[in-house]
Design a protein around this motif. Structure first.
Motif, PDB file in Angstrom:
ATOM      1  N   THR A 145      29.110  32.479  55.933  1.00 20.30           N
ATOM      2  CA  THR A 145      29.699  32.388  57.275  1.00 20.30           C
ATOM      3  C   THR A 145      28.606  32.253  58.329  1.00 20.30           C
ATOM      4  O   THR A 145      28.732  31.476  59.276  1.00 20.30           O
ATOM      5  CB  THR A 145      30.594  33.616  57.558  1.00 20.30           C
ATOM      6  N   LEU A 146      27.520  33.011  58.119  1.00 19.17           N
ATOM      7  CA  LEU A 146      26.402  32.954  59.077  1.00 19.17           C
ATOM      8  C   LEU A 146      25.812  31.534  59.128  1.00 19.17           C
ATOM      9  O   LEU A 146      25.525  31.000  60.209  1.00 19.17           O
ATOM     10  CB  LEU A 146      25.329  33.957  58.636  1.00 19.17           C
ATOM     11  N   PHE A 147      25.652  30.931  57.951  1.00 23.86           N
ATOM     12  CA  PHE A 147      25.142  29.557  57.876  1.00 23.86           C
ATOM     13  C   PHE A 147      26.078  28.615  58.644  1.00 23.86           C
ATOM     14  O   PHE A 147      25.641  27.783  59.443  1.00 23.86           O
ATOM     15  CB  PHE A 147      25.037  29.124  56.407  1.00 23.86           C
ATOM     16  N   GLY A 148      27.380  28.787  58.401  1.00 25.04           N
ATOM     17  CA  GLY A 148      28.370  27.944  59.073  1.00 25.04           C
ATOM     18  C   GLY A 148      28.336  28.130  60.585  1.00 25.04           C
ATOM     19  O   GLY A 148      28.484  27.160  61.337  1.00 25.04           O
ATOM     20  N   ILE A 149      28.125  29.376  61.024  1.00 26.59           N
ATOM     21  CA  ILE A 149      28.091  29.658  62.469  1.00 26.59           C
ATOM     22  C   ILE A 149      26.927  28.911  63.117  1.00 26.59           C
ATOM     23  O   ILE A 149      27.072  28.324  64.199  1.00 26.59           O
ATOM     24  CB  ILE A 149      27.973  31.178  62.729  1.00 26.59           C
ATOM     25  N   VAL A 150      25.777  28.923  62.449  1.00 26.85           N
ATOM     26  CA  VAL A 150      24.608  28.202  62.986  1.00 26.85           C
ATOM     27  C   VAL A 150      24.950  26.715  63.134  1.00 26.85           C
ATOM     28  O   VAL A 150      24.628  26.079  64.141  1.00 26.85           O
ATOM     29  CB  VAL A 150      23.374  28.411  62.068  1.00 26.85           C
ATOM     30  N   CYS A 151      25.665  26.166  62.122  1.00 25.04           N
ATOM     31  CA  CYS A 151      26.059  24.747  62.188  1.00 25.04           C
ATOM     32  C   CYS A 151      27.031  24.510  63.341  1.00 25.04           C
ATOM     33  O   CYS A 151      26.942  23.484  64.019  1.00 25.04           O
ATOM     34  CB  CYS A 151      26.687  24.305  60.869  1.00 25.04           C
TER      35      CYS A 151
END
Lengths: 180, 507
Positions: free
Chosen positions: B122-128
């Motif tokens: 989710t954190l990776f997706g948030i950065v995107c």
């Protein structure tokens, strides 16, 4: 168009017998034709804007035509996979633990609640009766001792009454939502 | 950049009040419970909560929905690991390695892997989301009717092709959804299509009652028809995620995060496709292929990271194009519209604060998910022990309230029932439901842009193919359709092989 076997993308997906797909295709073909016919009968309002690109039936007719074409594709594929072949009627093995009786009972209870009780009875009472009956019928066992049965009936009544009260309190007081 | 950070900071600080944090906690917990219970899906959770929170302030209501969405996708892994039954379709992939790990007495470790993978995903997706949403929104500002038409068609086709199962049935479901969206008053002459004098039908089919029907009622019926589930492992070892696992599989996490986010961005695909794709990619690249399906830590990590990265990914097209990336994102988009925001390219200009708020909401929800993931093992086990005979009638009552709540029409309860029954039958016939819902969502966008484009071009279809972005979208759409026809697919593959084969020959 013929293929040896239906492909499934996901491991938990198993293909259906081709004859089921053929019947499904016939249903969607009829739906598509009905959509095209109903769209054709709609007024075009050409006299208002002198063009037909905004005619109300144009877009649904387009969808209807696509559904008809896709249904023909599905039917052709099902025939290619042996839907019309005699003696090659692949039927699905019954899945262990699945019950159509339970499905029919659940559907009947849900319909009775949503169509028969909601709007006719106070919502908390309708909810209490529905939840009570649902639990009671699904947990009913023929060979149950009376003491255990009485406990189950009491707990079903308690859960039903509790759900009715909780739904009314939470939704009308906390979420300020009107109930049917 | 600095202005963006400052706006994000103020959005984040705005949520740091006791009342808001209380909402975050209960909503994330509720999401995890919804996800963990087989028969309840993230889509149903978000759709139901949309109807129940619409009297709340709009920031708080959307925050609650984001928390439910993030929590539900994560919660599904609990039942996948402990019951071998995915709590949500997104967690089906997690059963492959999660359950074998639990049977080896490593249920706690599996849950730790699931928590760390999901949190990082989710954190990776948030950065995107933070990086790419403004760029995509800016690009979308130059789109005209022709491009938006193709985005709609592309969404239906790509959802049908890749949503899982049979692409042909996906297309049929998608076009059926598009047709259903035409029922009611049309936009040009206010003509009542397919209503036949029925006043309620003239108002059209509401997205939320349809969603609650397809993902709520149909799930209740499916759960009651199927076999009862049993918790097979009550003994749980340490659930604390091991840093060594995270470090060892950092490449898998990164790859799965990227795949999950990308699949989230594609219209209508959703978390289950993201999980399967991440899992397949991890298996291909793994040094320990033989462990996959038998309790592979890497496999579970890939599935969990992929599905959780898909959540923020699915929100990107909602904010930039008004096209949902997944079924729960469709419900979230409906909620955003109900609360008077206008998703699409103009959102970053008219209400840019919503973008920063949603990024902040995702971060907060991810943190709450991590906290619950590390602490709520026993309570979730107790919840999983509630028999379906007692749970499902309560869920059905909630569905009924949810369908009624927004417009307060009994008609919407009948819509919910109709879609529930039709959805159940179509699922049994192996029709994917995501394209149907996407069709319902995209119907208006597609019709308006098709007719507007035709009027502007005086009936010529050439601009739909000759404008650069339109042309590319049309080519991808046609390619996706051809790819789903086996003989055409074989010819394309043979052609590509021939092309590369000739390329390798010495001149």
């Amino acid at each position: 168009m013929s293929e040896p076997e239906a492909q499934s993308v996901l491991p938990h997906e198993a293909p259906l017998p081709p004859r089921v797909d053929l019947v499904t295709a016939a249903v969607f073909f009829a739906v598509g034709i009905a959509i095209v016919y109903a769209s054709w009968r709609m007024p075009t309002f050409y006299e208002q804007l002198q063009q037909t690109y905004t005619a109300p039936g144009l877009v649904p007719a387009l969808y209807g035509i696509v559904i008809v074409l896709l249904a023909i594709w599905l039917a052709a594929r099902a025939i290619g996979r042996g839907a019309l072949r005699r003696g090659d009627e692949r039927t699905r093995a019954p899945r262990e633990g699945y019950s159509n009786l339970r499905l029919a009972l659940a559907t009947a209870l849900c319909l009775a609640f949503a169509v028969g009780m909601v709007g006719r009875l106070t919502f908390w009472l309708a909810t209490a009766i529905f939840v009570f009956l649902f639990i009671l019928l699904f947990e009913w066992r023929k060979d149950q001792p009376w003491r255990e049965r009485a406990i189950r009936i009491a707990s079903a009544a308690l859960i039903g009454g509790g759900t009715g009260a909780a739904v009314v309190l939470v939704f009308t007081r906390l979420f300020l939502v009107r109930l049917p | 950049m600095l202005e963006g950070l400052s706006q994000f900071g103020s959005a984040f600080a705005g949520f740091m009040t006791p009342g808001t944090l209380f909402n975050v906690l209960w909503a994330t917990f509720l999401g995890i419970v919804i996800g963990a219970l087989p028969g309840l899906t993230a889509t149903m959770g978000v759709a139901l909560m949309t109807t129940l929170t619409f009297t709340m302030g709009r920031d708080q209501a959307i925050l609650v929905l984001v928390c439910v969405y993030v929590g539900a996708i994560y919660g599904g892994s609990r039942s996948a690991i402990l019951l071998n039954i995915p709590g949500t379709p997104a967690s089906a992939c997690s059963t492959l390695d999660g359950f074998p790990l639990a049977r080896q007495g490593l249920a706690g470790r599996a849950m730790g892997i699931s928590t760390s993978g999901s949190w990082l995903g989710t954190l990776f997706g948030i950065v995107c989301v933070a990086l790419f949403t403004p760029l995509l929104a800016e690009a979308a500002l130059s789109f005209q009717s022709y491009e938006f038409f193709w985005i709609g068609v592309f969404g239906i086709v790509i959802a049908g092709t890749l949503a899982g199962g049979d692409p042909l049935k996906g297309y049929i479901a998608g076009f059926l959804g598009l047709w259903i969206a035409t029922i009611g008053q049309e936009p040009h002459y206010n003509y009542h299509r397919f209503a036949y004098g029925w006043a309620d039908l003239s108002g059209g089919i509401g997205l939320l009652p349809a969603l609650v029907g397809v993902f709520g009622v149909a799930e209740v019926l499916t759960a009651m028809r199927g076999p009862a589930y049993r918790v097979t492992s009550k003994a749980v070892d340490s659930i604390l995620p091991r840093l060594a696992d995270v470090w060892k599989y950092k490449r898998t996490i990164f790859r799965s995060g990227a795949i999950g986010t990308f699949i989230g961005v594609l219209p209508g695909l959703g978390e289950d496709t993201a999980a399967w794709s991440s899992y397949a990619a991890a298996r291909r690249a793994s040094q320990e292929k033989e462990k996959f399906g038998k309790g592979s830590v890497e496999g579970l990590m890939a599935a969990e990271t992929g599905e959780s990265a898909c959540v923020p990914g699915a929100i990107i097209p909602v904010l930039t194009l008004a096209v949902p990336g997944s079924a729960p994102a469709a419900a979230l988009m409906a909620a955003i519209m109900i609360h008077d925001f206008k998703p699409g390219p103009m959102l970053m200009i008219e209400t840019p604060q919503l973008f920063y708020q949603i990024v902040a909401m995702l971060v907060i929800a991810d943190m709450a998910k991590l906290a619950f993931g590390l602490t709520l093992v026993r309570p979730l086990l107790w919840i999983l022990l509630v028999p379906r005979e007692r749970l499902m009638p309560i869920i059905f009552v909630l569905c009924t309230v949810g369908a009624f709540a927004i417009t307060q029409r009994v008609f919407d309860i009948y819509v919910m029932l109709f879609f529930g029954l039709v959805g159940f039958v179509m699922r049994e016939l192996k029709f994917p439901m995501a394209p149907l819902i996407l069709g319902l969502v995209l119907g208006e966008l597609l019709e308006q842009n098709l007719t507007r484009g035709l009027v502007i071009s005086s009936g010529s279809v050439a601009p739909f193919f000759t404008r650069p972005v339109s042309g590319v979208l049309a080519a991808i759409t046609i390619f996706a359709i051809l790819w789903s026809i086996p003989p055409a697919q074989r010819k394309i593959k043979a052609g590509v092989r021939g092309l590369f084969g000739r390329g390798r020959r010495p001149a």
